[in-house]
Design a protein around this motif. Sequence first.
Motif, PDB file in Angstrom:
ATOM      1  N   VAL A 172     -81.279 -34.233  70.621  1.00  0.00           N
ATOM      2  CA  VAL A 172     -80.352 -34.801  70.051  1.00  0.00           C
ATOM      3  C   VAL A 172     -80.303 -35.011  68.601  1.00  0.00           C
ATOM      4  N   THR A 173     -81.785 -34.784  68.008  1.00  0.00           N
ATOM      5  CA  THR A 173     -81.907 -35.018  66.566  1.00  0.00           C
ATOM      6  C   THR A 173     -81.552 -33.825  65.965  1.00  0.00           C
ATOM      7  N   ASP A 174     -81.521 -32.822  66.396  1.00  0.00           N
ATOM      8  CA  ASP A 174     -81.120 -31.529  65.611  1.00  0.00           C
ATOM      9  C   ASP A 174     -79.655 -31.318  65.102  1.00  0.00           C
ATOM     10  N   PHE A 219     -85.242 -41.048  71.936  1.00  0.00           N
ATOM     11  CA  PHE A 219     -86.488 -40.602  71.885  1.00  0.00           C
ATOM     12  C   PHE A 219     -87.433 -42.118  71.922  1.00  0.00           C
ATOM     13  N   GLN A 220     -86.881 -43.149  71.527  1.00  0.00           N
ATOM     14  CA  GLN A 220     -87.601 -44.486  71.475  1.00  0.00           C
ATOM     15  C   GLN A 220     -87.819 -44.830  73.009  1.00  0.00           C
ATOM     16  N   VAL A 221     -86.786 -44.792  73.648  1.00  0.00           N
ATOM     17  CA  VAL A 221     -86.744 -45.141  75.146  1.00  0.00           C
ATOM     18  C   VAL A 221     -87.525 -44.577  76.092  1.00  0.00           C
ATOM     19  N   ILE A 222     -87.421 -42.943  75.812  1.00  0.00           N
ATOM     20  CA  ILE A 222     -88.402 -42.090  76.571  1.00  0.00           C
ATOM     21  C   ILE A 222     -89.902 -42.409  76.386  1.00  0.00           C
ATOM     22  N   GLN A 223     -90.321 -42.806  74.961  1.00  0.00           N
ATOM     23  CA  GLN A 223     -91.571 -43.052  74.628  1.00  0.00           C
ATOM     24  C   GLN A 223     -91.968 -44.363  75.197  1.00  0.00           C
ATOM     25  N   PRO A 230     -87.083 -38.167  65.477  1.00  0.00           N
ATOM     26  CA  PRO A 230     -87.589 -38.533  66.795  1.00  0.00           C
ATOM     27  C   PRO A 230     -88.069 -40.204  66.441  1.00  0.00           C
ATOM     28  N   GLU A 231     -88.382 -40.558  65.177  1.00  0.00           N
ATOM     29  CA  GLU A 231     -88.728 -41.730  64.905  1.00  0.00           C
ATOM     30  C   GLU A 231     -87.646 -42.648  64.788  1.00  0.00           C
ATOM     31  N   ASP A 273     -82.940 -35.103  79.004  1.00  0.00           N
ATOM     32  CA  ASP A 273     -84.324 -34.892  79.758  1.00  0.00           C
ATOM     33  C   ASP A 273     -85.299 -35.289  78.934  1.00  0.00           C
ATOM     34  N   ASP A 274     -86.548 -35.321  79.327  1.00  0.00           N
ATOM     35  CA  ASP A 274     -87.721 -35.915  78.812  1.00  0.00           C
ATOM     36  C   ASP A 274     -88.051 -35.550  77.342  1.00  0.00           C
ATOM     37  N   LYS A 275     -87.486 -34.438  77.078  1.00  0.00           N
ATOM     38  CA  LYS A 275     -87.814 -33.770  75.632  1.00  0.00           C
ATOM     39  C   LYS A 275     -86.295 -34.044  74.775  1.00  0.00           C
ATOM     40  N   GLY A 276     -85.470 -34.951  75.117  1.00  0.00           N
ATOM     41  CA  GLY A 276     -84.140 -35.337  74.240  1.00  0.00           C
ATOM     42  C   GLY A 276     -83.217 -34.250  74.205  1.00  0.00           C
ATOM     43  N   CYS A 277     -83.026 -33.420  75.208  1.00  0.00           N
ATOM     44  CA  CYS A 277     -82.234 -32.515  75.350  1.00  0.00           C
ATOM     45  C   CYS A 277     -81.032 -32.554  76.206  1.00  0.00           C
TER      46      CYS A 277
END
Length: 444
Positions: free
Chosen positions: A51-53, A66-70, A60-61, A20-24
Amino acid sequence: MELQQFAQAFNEFDNVLITDDKGCAIFYDLADLNILLEIGLTPDEFFHSTVTDNYQNLSPETSTVFQVIQTGQPVLYYEQQLTTLNGFSYLSLSSTYPIMEDGKAIGAIEFSKHFYESKQIKYLDNFLGHKLYRDNYTTYRLEDFITTNTEMKTQLEKARRSAQKSAPVLLTGETGTGKDIIAQGIHNESERYTKPFITLNCSTLTEDNLFTQLYGSDNEGKSGKLKEANGGTLLIDHLNLLDISLQAKLLHAVDIKVLNGEPLDIRYITTVNEDVDKLLAEKRLREDLFYRLNVLQIDLPPLRLRKEDIPAILDFYIQFYSEHTLQKNVSYRNEVIQLFYAYHWPGNVRELKNALESAYNNLLGDEILVEHIPERIRKNVQHSTQQIMQNNQSGHLRDLTEAYERLIIAEKLRETDGRLAETARRLGISRQLLKYKCLKYELL
């Protein structure tokens, strides 16, 4: 993302992740779910985190998701070394695309392929086969069986014909000959391929758990194999390992047409890794159960009787491991093939694959040498060769060839308890020719 891009990514990569838009993660089609166990996660834990957890070195960096969502822009063919929380490390190649709605990224879809070190080859088994069939719990189609052997091709053709029917099939063959490939292949080339392929492992069945395995348990909220396989295929694996006292109960289950008021429609495929006639003669297999499950019989020859397949099998696994590990462009010396031809392969193709995995883990460069092959194989071949040479002091090629032929025939006669017809079948020669050779070598 255009449909053409999606199709290309699906064919090129092994795994599909949607967030989703939060990376979950909201969807993850992983080629081998056992990987989650290796990295120390349950599916539930994976889907309740970003996904980063789950990685030591992902933030996120540095996350492509996260990059494509941002940015709303895809990141294509990105290589990244990932290390999980428990220290499991692998190289990831991915292409990640934003999921757009009204000009805003509401999630991401990432296609990835994982590359492993040689010591992690054991994780790759479930990457074999076709992604399309994962949902029915299979990995293989009949086309995945590697052979140029005439007898094996005949058996494969029988398997293809049997796929168009619903009659029970009995697969016979030594351990490691590929009965699992044939069983799954029959299911996937039948009209039942959209339904589950369920396995009942007879080697683990006891009087205490047989009922639960077949019919389930209301107390535990667990469904049985019969219900799970309804509409599909039930593989009765290693039937010869099921105690004779339990076989009547299995026969009763196989004959059931209605379960809890619901009609049952199950295609049965059964495997044994011993000679059927011997099992019946020794009263280790009930005749009524045998005749119920043996409407169509497919006999898989051992690898030592189809050694012409060794180069193709070896090339297949080397290419596969090159595609999924960090060890690329691996080749092998001609002496390795000669060693493999001389060995008798009691573990068949499974043992050959194991020998290759061992070689990969011993590899220093990019060429497999004889010394990389397991010592038990090298010693066995060396002992057999020395034995033949010692018994044939002349050293003439004809004498050595005949000595080796005698050794093979004698070994096969021992396996079949001296039954000429079965020995001839396994050797791929006529009974008359076998009898002539037995008389010639004084084996009768």
